[in-house]
Enzyme design. Structure first.
Site, PDB file in Angstrom:
ATOM      1  N   HIS A   1       3.058  -1.804   4.001  1.00  0.00           N
ATOM      2  CA  HIS A   1       2.764  -1.590   5.423  1.00  0.00           C
ATOM      3  C   HIS A   1       2.863  -2.948   6.134  1.00  0.00           C
ATOM      4  CE1 HIS A   1       0.082  -0.947   8.918  1.00  0.00           C
ATOM      5  NE2 HIS A   1       0.284   0.346   8.746  1.00  0.00           N
TER       6      HIS A   1
ATOM      7  N   ASP B   1      -3.562  -3.765  -1.441  1.00  0.00           N
ATOM      8  CA  ASP B   1      -3.838  -3.052  -0.193  1.00  0.00           C
ATOM      9  C   ASP B   1      -4.284  -1.645  -0.582  1.00  0.00           C
ATOM     10  OD1 ASP B   1      -3.793  -1.570   2.106  1.00  0.00           O
ATOM     11  OD2 ASP B   1      -1.822  -2.239   2.788  1.00  0.00           O
TER      12      ASP B   1
ATOM     13  N   GLN C   1      -4.656   3.248   1.536  1.00  0.00           N
ATOM     14  CA  GLN C   1      -4.352   4.655   1.298  1.00  0.00           C
ATOM     15  C   GLN C   1      -4.944   5.150  -0.010  1.00  0.00           C
ATOM     16  OE1 GLN C   1      -2.863   6.755   3.389  1.00  0.00           O
ATOM     17  NE2 GLN C   1      -2.241   5.271   4.920  1.00  0.00           N
TER      18      GLN C   1
ATOM     19  N   LYS D   1      -9.782   5.507   7.663  1.00  0.00           N
ATOM     20  CA  LYS D   1      -9.046   6.419   6.771  1.00  0.00           C
ATOM     21  C   LYS D   1      -9.980   7.016   5.716  1.00  0.00           C
ATOM     22  CE  LYS D   1      -4.902   3.570   7.074  1.00  0.00           C
ATOM     23  NZ  LYS D   1      -3.988   4.126   8.066  1.00  0.00           N
TER      24      LYS D   1
ATOM     25  N   CYS E   1       5.000   1.927  10.337  1.00  0.00           N
ATOM     26  CA  CYS E   1       4.728   0.500  10.110  1.00  0.00           C
ATOM     27  C   CYS E   1       5.249   0.052   8.747  1.00  0.00           C
ATOM     28  CB  CYS E   1       3.243   0.183  10.225  1.00  0.00           C
ATOM     29  SG  CYS E   1       2.557   0.521  11.841  1.00  0.00           S
TER      30      CYS E   1
HETATM   31  N1  PMP Z   1      -1.942  -0.683   4.759  1.00  0.00           N
HETATM   32  C1  PMP Z   1      -1.628   0.611   4.618  1.00  0.00           C
HETATM   33  C2  PMP Z   1      -0.974   1.081   3.346  1.00  0.00           C
HETATM   34  C3  PMP Z   1      -1.888   1.502   5.665  1.00  0.00           C
HETATM   35  O1  PMP Z   1      -1.555   2.784   5.532  1.00  0.00           O
HETATM   36  C4  PMP Z   1      -2.511   1.021   6.844  1.00  0.00           C
HETATM   37  C5  PMP Z   1      -2.819   1.939   8.002  1.00  0.00           C
HETATM   38  N2  PMP Z   1      -1.759   2.768   8.399  1.00  0.00           N
HETATM   39  C6  PMP Z   1      -2.843  -0.324   6.917  1.00  0.00           C
HETATM   40  C7  PMP Z   1      -2.534  -1.147   5.861  1.00  0.00           C
HETATM   41  C8  PMP Z   1      -3.491  -0.916   8.126  1.00  0.00           C
HETATM   42  O2  PMP Z   1      -4.767  -0.412   8.318  1.00  0.00           O
HETATM   43  P1  PMP Z   1      -5.561  -0.740   9.662  1.00  0.00           P
HETATM   44  O3  PMP Z   1      -4.614  -0.441  10.779  1.00  0.00           O
HETATM   45  O4  PMP Z   1      -6.712   0.207   9.627  1.00  0.00           O
HETATM   46  O5  PMP Z   1      -5.964  -2.155   9.609  1.00  0.00           O
END
Ligand code: PMP
Length: 408
Positions: free
Chosen positions: A124, A201, A204, A227, A366
């Site tokens: 991401h 990370d 998910q 999430k 993203c």
């Molecule tokens: N890493 C992953 C794999 C994600 O899915 C997301 C959120 N879509 C993020 C990072 C970023 O999370 P946040 O926007 O809550 O900081």
């Protein structure tokens, strides 16, 4: 016993309609809905127990501090960290990874005149852009490892990418686009054997499966509260204590200091050293309740329910020969990305699905490098959570059939 209908009753939003149809919420990968216990905790915190934390000596401030600080222990338990002092509370994964880039890796790369960061192609942007900053500012090199045609990531390819100049492996535990589960434990073991720390990370993963940071052995593990059925603006990063000791402060301000004079500043011990300013007090209290809620359901039960949804969806969606599924590896979370044969853009598909009450996400998610790797500009993504049912997957499939009729 895990009963999905009982779980559904805990989430008030699930009983509403959208466009005259019962809501089928399949956008959990973007953000999950909140159970009543979390909503109640937020109301209680603001209506009965609100004050700023840490600084006050009055009753409400002490109460708010107690509630807020208890969440650190809840997060440590949720991730099975050895100590709650290894939990830095923050606004979510984006802040957590930026902190590691700024406070830990940036100074190292600068001092050593460069170095490599190993990443998978399915990261991401939150686990890409902070490393690009280090490339731009300090000459770091980003080294990418591709997924195969099924969306699986060959662990050995990641391990082979770790060389003498590698300073960090930064890798997702579960892909937000493909659902692919990465064998982070094997990667950590091999990276550590080569003296390289690993950031995972967990944005998910932590919502879909039990996570044990001691078992994984990683140095950093980022989670994001919204999430995890908790409030937006809440989150945390686990930082192994040896790494915490190597980190310089991140944001400067109140709460992270020991003493400040005109000429000198000294810092609080970790984790407070990395928590400047008034935090998301109520958001974090809500997150604590959300994690307790998940642990109450049982992370193994959640994983088993979602594995059932994944298998059902894989079979149903796999039967649509005009649907191009991205990420067909067996070891995946219940996250499905797809495009449709014909002219339909992902945005058109999601608009039609929305008319049927089905909420999915369309776009690049993203994940620019992954979109390039897959040769698409956007996909539609259906991502499932603890309250989804096989009947909802049937509604999704019916709505996709309609898209096919409309756009084919
Ligand atoms: N890493 C992953 C794999 C994600 O899915 C997301 C959120 N879509 C993020 C990072 C970023 O999370 P946040 O926007 O809550 O900081």
């Amino acid at each position: 016993m895990f009963d999905v209908q009982t779980v559904r009753a805990d989430f008030p939003i699930l009983s509403r309609e959208v466009n005259g149809k019962p809501l089928v919420y399949l956008d959990n990968g973007a953000s999950a809905q909140k159970p009543q216990v979390v909503i109640d905790a937020i109301t209680q915190a603001y209506s009965q127990e609100y004050a700023n934390v840490h600084r006050g000596l009055h009753y409400l401030s002490n109460l708010a501090t107690e509630k807020y600080e208890a969440v650190r222990g809840t997060i440590a338990k949720f991730l099975n960290a050895a100590s709650e002092d290894e939990i830095v509370m923050n606004s979510g994964t984006t802040e957590g990874i930026n902190m590691i880039a700024y406070s830990w890796l940036g100074p190292k790369i600068k001092e050593e005149g460069g170095g490599e960061i190993v990443l998978s192609v399915m990261e991401h942007h939150a686990n890409i852009v902070p490393w690009h900053f280090l490339r731009e500012r300090h000459g770091a090199t980003l080294k990418w490892v591709d997924t195969d045609a099924t969306g699986a990531l060959d662990t050995q390819k990641v391990i082979d990418a770790i060389g003498p100049d590698t300073k960090l492996v930064a890798i997702t535990h579960v892909s937000n686009v493909l659902g692919t589960v990465v064998d982070v434990k094997a990667i950590v073991e091999a990276a550590h054997a080569k003296g390289v720390p690993v950031l995972v990370d967990g944005s998910q993963a932590a919502v879909h499966m039990p996570v044990d940071v001691q078992d994984i052995g990683c140095d950093f593990y980022a989670i994001t509260g919204h999430k995890l059925y908790g409030p937006s603006g809440s989150g945390a990063i686990y930082v192994r204590k040896e790494r915490l000791a190597e980190m310089r402060p991140f944001l400067g301000g109140g709460d992270m200091i020991r003493e400040v004079s005109k000429d000198v500043v000294t810092y609080a011990d970790p984790p407070m050293k990395f928590e400047a300013g008034t935090p998301g007090i109520v958001q974090m209290i809500g997150l604590g309740v959300a994690l307790d809620y998940m642990m109450g359901l049982g992370m193994q039960n959640i994983a088993a329910h979602e594995a059932h949804l994944r298998d059902y969806a894989a079979q149903k969606l796999g039967g649509l020969n005009w649907l191009n599924l991205q990420g067909t590896t067996a070891d995946k979370a219940a996250i499905f990305s797809f495009t449709l044969d014909g002219a339909a853009h992902a945005h058109d598909i999601s608009t039609v699905l929305d008319k049927k009450g089905v909420a999915v996400r369309a776009g690049h998610h993203c994940a620019g490098p992954l979109m390039d790797h897959l040769g698409v500009t956007a996909t539609c993504r259906a991502s499932m959570g603890v309250y989804n049912t096989t009947e909802e997957i049937d509604v999704l499939v019916d709505a996709l059939e309609l898209c096919h009729d409309l756009f084919a």
